[in-house]
Design a protein around this motif. Structure first.
Motif, PDB file in Angstrom:
ATOM      1  N   LEU A  89      -3.868  28.245  52.397  1.00 10.23           N
ATOM      2  CA  LEU A  89      -4.217  27.889  51.018  1.00 10.23           C
ATOM      3  C   LEU A  89      -3.678  26.512  50.654  1.00 10.23           C
ATOM      4  O   LEU A  89      -4.342  25.734  49.963  1.00 10.23           O
ATOM      5  N   PHE A  90      -2.486  26.217  51.142  1.00  7.76           N
ATOM      6  CA  PHE A  90      -1.860  24.919  50.837  1.00  7.76           C
ATOM      7  C   PHE A  90      -2.717  23.768  51.359  1.00  7.76           C
ATOM      8  O   PHE A  90      -3.082  22.865  50.621  1.00  7.76           O
ATOM      9  N   PHE A  91      -3.037  23.825  52.642  1.00 11.40           N
ATOM     10  CA  PHE A  91      -3.804  22.730  53.244  1.00 11.40           C
ATOM     11  C   PHE A  91      -5.268  22.738  52.803  1.00 11.40           C
ATOM     12  O   PHE A  91      -5.848  21.687  52.523  1.00 11.40           O
ATOM     13  N   SER A  92      -5.854  23.924  52.714  1.00 13.46           N
ATOM     14  CA  SER A  92      -7.273  24.021  52.363  1.00 13.46           C
ATOM     15  C   SER A  92      -7.540  23.558  50.936  1.00 13.46           C
ATOM     16  O   SER A  92      -8.561  22.916  50.668  1.00 13.46           O
ATOM     17  N   GLY A  93      -6.612  23.882  50.005  1.00 14.36           N
ATOM     18  CA  GLY A  93      -6.770  23.419  48.636  1.00 14.36           C
ATOM     19  C   GLY A  93      -6.747  21.903  48.556  1.00 14.36           C
ATOM     20  O   GLY A  93      -7.555  21.285  47.845  1.00 14.36           O
ATOM     21  N   ASP A  94      -5.845  21.299  49.322  1.00 15.63           N
ATOM     22  CA  ASP A  94      -5.750  19.832  49.363  1.00 15.63           C
ATOM     23  C   ASP A  94      -7.009  19.218  49.970  1.00 15.63           C
ATOM     24  O   ASP A  94      -7.565  18.249  49.456  1.00 15.63           O
ATOM     25  N   TRP A  95      -7.480  19.813  51.063  1.00 19.07           N
ATOM     26  CA  TRP A  95      -8.698  19.298  51.728  1.00 19.07           C
ATOM     27  C   TRP A  95      -9.922  19.451  50.834  1.00 19.07           C
ATOM     28  O   TRP A  95     -10.797  18.593  50.835  1.00 19.07           O
ATOM     29  N   LEU A  96      -9.974  20.542  50.084  1.00 23.26           N
ATOM     30  CA  LEU A  96     -11.130  20.766  49.209  1.00 23.26           C
ATOM     31  C   LEU A  96     -11.206  19.697  48.126  1.00 23.26           C
ATOM     32  O   LEU A  96     -12.281  19.165  47.829  1.00 23.26           O
ATOM     33  N   VAL A  97     -10.046  19.367  47.539  1.00 19.42           N
ATOM     34  CA  VAL A  97     -10.015  18.328  46.495  1.00 19.42           C
ATOM     35  C   VAL A  97     -10.439  16.979  47.088  1.00 19.42           C
ATOM     36  O   VAL A  97     -11.273  16.268  46.518  1.00 19.42           O
ATOM     37  N   LYS A  98      -9.873  16.636  48.264  1.00 22.32           N
ATOM     38  CA  LYS A  98     -10.195  15.341  48.889  1.00 22.32           C
ATOM     39  C   LYS A  98     -11.673  15.234  49.263  1.00 22.32           C
ATOM     40  O   LYS A  98     -12.321  14.224  48.987  1.00 22.32           O
ATOM     41  N   SER A  99     -12.211  16.299  49.856  1.00 23.61           N
ATOM     42  CA  SER A  99     -13.620  16.269  50.256  1.00 23.61           C
ATOM     43  C   SER A  99     -14.543  16.272  49.044  1.00 23.61           C
ATOM     44  O   SER A  99     -15.595  15.619  49.052  1.00 23.61           O
ATOM     45  N   SER A 100     -14.133  16.978  47.980  1.00 24.71           N
ATOM     46  CA  SER A 100     -14.946  17.019  46.756  1.00 24.71           C
ATOM     47  C   SER A 100     -15.009  15.643  46.106  1.00 24.71           C
ATOM     48  O   SER A 100     -16.068  15.220  45.618  1.00 24.71           O
ATOM     49  N   VAL A 101     -13.875  14.944  46.082  1.00 21.38           N
ATOM     50  CA  VAL A 101     -13.830  13.595  45.513  1.00 21.38           C
ATOM     51  C   VAL A 101     -14.719  12.651  46.332  1.00 21.38           C
ATOM     52  O   VAL A 101     -15.486  11.850  45.780  1.00 21.38           O
ATOM     53  N   GLN A 102     -14.626  12.763  47.664  1.00 19.37           N
ATOM     54  CA  GLN A 102     -15.448  11.920  48.532  1.00 19.37           C
ATOM     55  C   GLN A 102     -16.941  12.218  48.343  1.00 19.37           C
ATOM     56  O   GLN A 102     -17.768  11.299  48.283  1.00 19.37           O
ATOM     57  N   LEU A 103     -17.272  13.493  48.218  1.00 21.17           N
ATOM     58  CA  LEU A 103     -18.668  13.886  48.020  1.00 21.17           C
ATOM     59  C   LEU A 103     -19.194  13.351  46.686  1.00 21.17           C
ATOM     60  O   LEU A 103     -20.328  12.852  46.607  1.00 21.17           O
ATOM     61  N   ALA A 104     -18.358  13.444  45.655  1.00 24.91           N
ATOM     62  CA  ALA A 104     -18.761  12.927  44.342  1.00 24.91           C
ATOM     63  C   ALA A 104     -19.013  11.422  44.402  1.00 24.91           C
ATOM     64  O   ALA A 104     -19.935  10.916  43.752  1.00 24.91           O
TER      65      ALA A 104
ATOM     66  N   THR B  62     -15.306   8.266  38.490  1.00 25.41           N
ATOM     67  CA  THR B  62     -13.957   8.821  38.689  1.00 25.41           C
ATOM     68  C   THR B  62     -13.543   9.674  37.496  1.00 25.41           C
ATOM     69  O   THR B  62     -12.796  10.633  37.646  1.00 25.41           O
ATOM     70  N   LEU B  63     -14.038   9.334  36.327  1.00 29.09           N
ATOM     71  CA  LEU B  63     -13.713  10.069  35.104  1.00 29.09           C
ATOM     72  C   LEU B  63     -14.214  11.512  35.193  1.00 29.09           C
ATOM     73  O   LEU B  63     -13.469  12.465  34.969  1.00 29.09           O
ATOM     74  N   VAL B  64     -15.485  11.649  35.557  1.00 29.26           N
ATOM     75  CA  VAL B  64     -16.092  12.972  35.669  1.00 29.26           C
ATOM     76  C   VAL B  64     -15.451  13.746  36.828  1.00 29.26           C
ATOM     77  O   VAL B  64     -15.225  14.951  36.725  1.00 29.26           O
ATOM     78  N   ILE B  65     -15.124  13.057  37.915  1.00 34.37           N
ATOM     79  CA  ILE B  65     -14.465  13.698  39.062  1.00 34.37           C
ATOM     80  C   ILE B  65     -13.156  14.352  38.625  1.00 34.37           C
ATOM     81  O   ILE B  65     -12.879  15.510  38.935  1.00 34.37           O
ATOM     82  N   GLY B  66     -12.354  13.591  37.877  1.00 34.84           N
ATOM     83  CA  GLY B  66     -11.046  14.077  37.459  1.00 34.84           C
ATOM     84  C   GLY B  66     -11.123  15.309  36.584  1.00 34.84           C
ATOM     85  O   GLY B  66     -10.319  16.235  36.709  1.00 34.84           O
ATOM     86  N   ILE B  67     -12.092  15.336  35.690  1.00 38.46           N
ATOM     87  CA  ILE B  67     -12.195  16.431  34.726  1.00 38.46           C
ATOM     88  C   ILE B  67     -12.851  17.669  35.324  1.00 38.46           C
ATOM     89  O   ILE B  67     -12.516  18.791  34.965  1.00 38.46           O
ATOM     90  N   THR B  68     -13.790  17.472  36.238  1.00 41.12           N
ATOM     91  CA  THR B  68     -14.550  18.615  36.764  1.00 41.12           C
ATOM     92  C   THR B  68     -14.207  18.952  38.212  1.00 41.12           C
ATOM     93  O   THR B  68     -13.648  20.016  38.498  1.00 41.12           O
ATOM     94  N   VAL B  69     -14.498  18.042  39.139  1.00 40.44           N
ATOM     95  CA  VAL B  69     -14.357  18.328  40.574  1.00 40.44           C
ATOM     96  C   VAL B  69     -12.922  18.670  40.956  1.00 40.44           C
ATOM     97  O   VAL B  69     -12.659  19.698  41.592  1.00 40.44           O
ATOM     98  N   VAL B  70     -11.980  17.821  40.562  1.00 42.00           N
ATOM     99  CA  VAL B  70     -10.575  18.044  40.932  1.00 42.00           C
ATOM    100  C   VAL B  70     -10.029  19.295  40.248  1.00 42.00           C
ATOM    101  O   VAL B  70      -9.300  20.088  40.852  1.00 42.00           O
ATOM    102  N   ALA B  71     -10.401  19.501  38.972  1.00 44.81           N
ATOM    103  CA  ALA B  71      -9.932  20.675  38.240  1.00 44.81           C
ATOM    104  C   ALA B  71     -10.410  21.967  38.907  1.00 44.81           C
ATOM    105  O   ALA B  71      -9.638  22.912  39.089  1.00 44.81           O
ATOM    106  N   PHE B  72     -11.687  22.010  39.290  1.00 49.33           N
ATOM    107  CA  PHE B  72     -12.210  23.184  39.989  1.00 49.33           C
ATOM    108  C   PHE B  72     -11.560  23.333  41.360  1.00 49.33           C
ATOM    109  O   PHE B  72     -11.238  24.442  41.793  1.00 49.33           O
ATOM    110  N   GLY B  73     -11.354  22.207  42.052  1.00 42.73           N
ATOM    111  CA  GLY B  73     -10.760  22.243  43.384  1.00 42.73           C
ATOM    112  C   GLY B  73      -9.368  22.822  43.390  1.00 42.73           C
ATOM    113  O   GLY B  73      -9.020  23.643  44.246  1.00 42.73           O
ATOM    114  N   THR B  74      -8.546  22.414  42.411  1.00 42.61           N
ATOM    115  CA  THR B  74      -7.168  22.911  42.361  1.00 42.61           C
ATOM    116  C   THR B  74      -7.098  24.370  41.908  1.00 42.61           C
ATOM    117  O   THR B  74      -6.085  25.039  42.131  1.00 42.61           O
ATOM    118  N   SER B  75      -8.158  24.869  41.259  1.00 43.03           N
ATOM    119  CA  SER B  75      -8.193  26.280  40.847  1.00 43.03           C
ATOM    120  C   SER B  75      -8.836  27.170  41.899  1.00 43.03           C
ATOM    121  O   SER B  75      -8.850  28.395  41.756  1.00 43.03           O
TER     122      SER B  75
END
Length: 310
Positions: free
Chosen positions: A14-29, A36-49
């Motif tokens: 969970l530790f590594f996968s959560g980090d990878w999900l956020v990084k890959s989601s940001v790259q995909l966005a 970057t504004l929309v990424i921070g509010i939506t993609v990263v927030a969903f990724g960390t949850s």
């Protein structure tokens, strides 16, 4: 495999996968040319949850509803009392966001809404839908408000990974989250049975800590480096997403039975710690969570965990 190994393996994945999900989601966005504004509010927030969501879904389908709800309640308590407490002891945290009071108010609405919805000891599908509607409205408002306040932040950065590598990392992260959640729930249930501890206690303490590990590690490393970008708003946002997104999605898919002890005890701890957060960030927009405030928050968390196990 022994239950403790399932538990530890679940933590690590969970530790590594959560980090990878956020990084890959940001790259995909960025490949999709999303700001970057929309990424921070939506993609990263969903990724960390995502870890909380996968664990809660897995737990409720395994008949471990106490782990499903306890994971969210425990994470919300840990985000404020443990994460902010520890980080503030290492490096005092400044309140940066001017509208922090509004985000805190939304968190309280989500918290009280969960308390009301759980009064009959069942989170139904229609209540989950209501949570998701409120979440959607909050995201729309957050995006609109952020664009209004910082029009020049709409810069779209170039991706640092190719689309193929981005998608590969995303798939690996998603698989890691799935198996990590699976192993964590299996390990937690077996450890609870072997120690004679209730699933409610394990869910609120061990499982919640496991799903909060990425946020804790990231925040602590930033504090050690004396980077001042640790935002209280991120903690508040995470707590909002935990209730409205994690429990919202889980309840829509399958109604969740709620432990009476959780409603009568743990919900009130979550509520009280949210109130304490408001006090420690006073004065609003200029407040500082100093080391002594951090020590108080951490002491409250230690007391809560101690009372859970006695």
């Amino acid at each position: 495999m022994p239950p403790i190994l399932f538990l530890l393996a679940g933590f690590v994945l969970l530790f590594f996968s959560g980090d990878w999900l956020v990084k890959s989601s940001v790259q995909l966005a960025r490949h999709l040319k999303v700001s970057t504004l929309v990424i921070g509010i939506t993609v990263v927030a969903f990724g960390t949850s995502a870890p909380e969501l996968l664990v809660s879904l897995r737990a409720v389908f395994d008949g471990a509803a106490d782990i499903s709800i306890g994971n969210v309640v425990g994470s919300n308590i840990a985000n404020i009392a443990l994460v902010l407490g520890l980080v503030s002891i290492v490096y005092p945290v400044k309140v940066k966001k001017k509208g922090i009071w509004f985000d805190w108010l939304i968190m309280m609405v989500a918290t009280i809404g969960l308390m009301v919805a759980s009064y009959d000891l069942l989170l139904r599908s229609f209540e989950g839908i209501i949570f998701l509607v409120f979440l959607g409205l909050y995201i729309v408002w957050a995006v609109y408000n952020s664009r209004k306040q910082s029009k020049n932040e709409e810069k779209i950065e170039k991706p640092s990974l190719s689309l193929f590598k981005t998608m590969l990392l995303f798939v690996i992260a998603a698989a890691g989250l799935y198996f990590g959640a699976d192993w964590l729930v299996i390990g937690a249930k077996d450890v609870a049975q072997s120690l004679g501890v209730s699933e409610r206690v394990i869910g609120i303490s061990v499982v919640a800590l496991g799903t909060s590990v990425p946020e804790l590690a990231t925040s602590l490393m930033a504090a050690i480096k004396k980077e001042s970008d640790i935002s209280i708003g991120n903690i508040i946002g995470s707590n909002i997403f935990n209730i409205w997104a994690v429990l919202g999605v889980t309840a829509v898919i399958k109604p969740i039975n709620v432990n009476e002890s959780m409603v009568n005890t743990d919900y009130w701890w979550m509520f009280a710690i949210a109130i304490i957060l408001f006090i420690v960030i006073l004065p609003l927009s200029k407040g500082v969570v100093s080391r002594w405030k951090g020590a108080i928050l951490l002491s409250i968390y230690i007391l809560y965990i101690y009372l859970l196990f006695i």
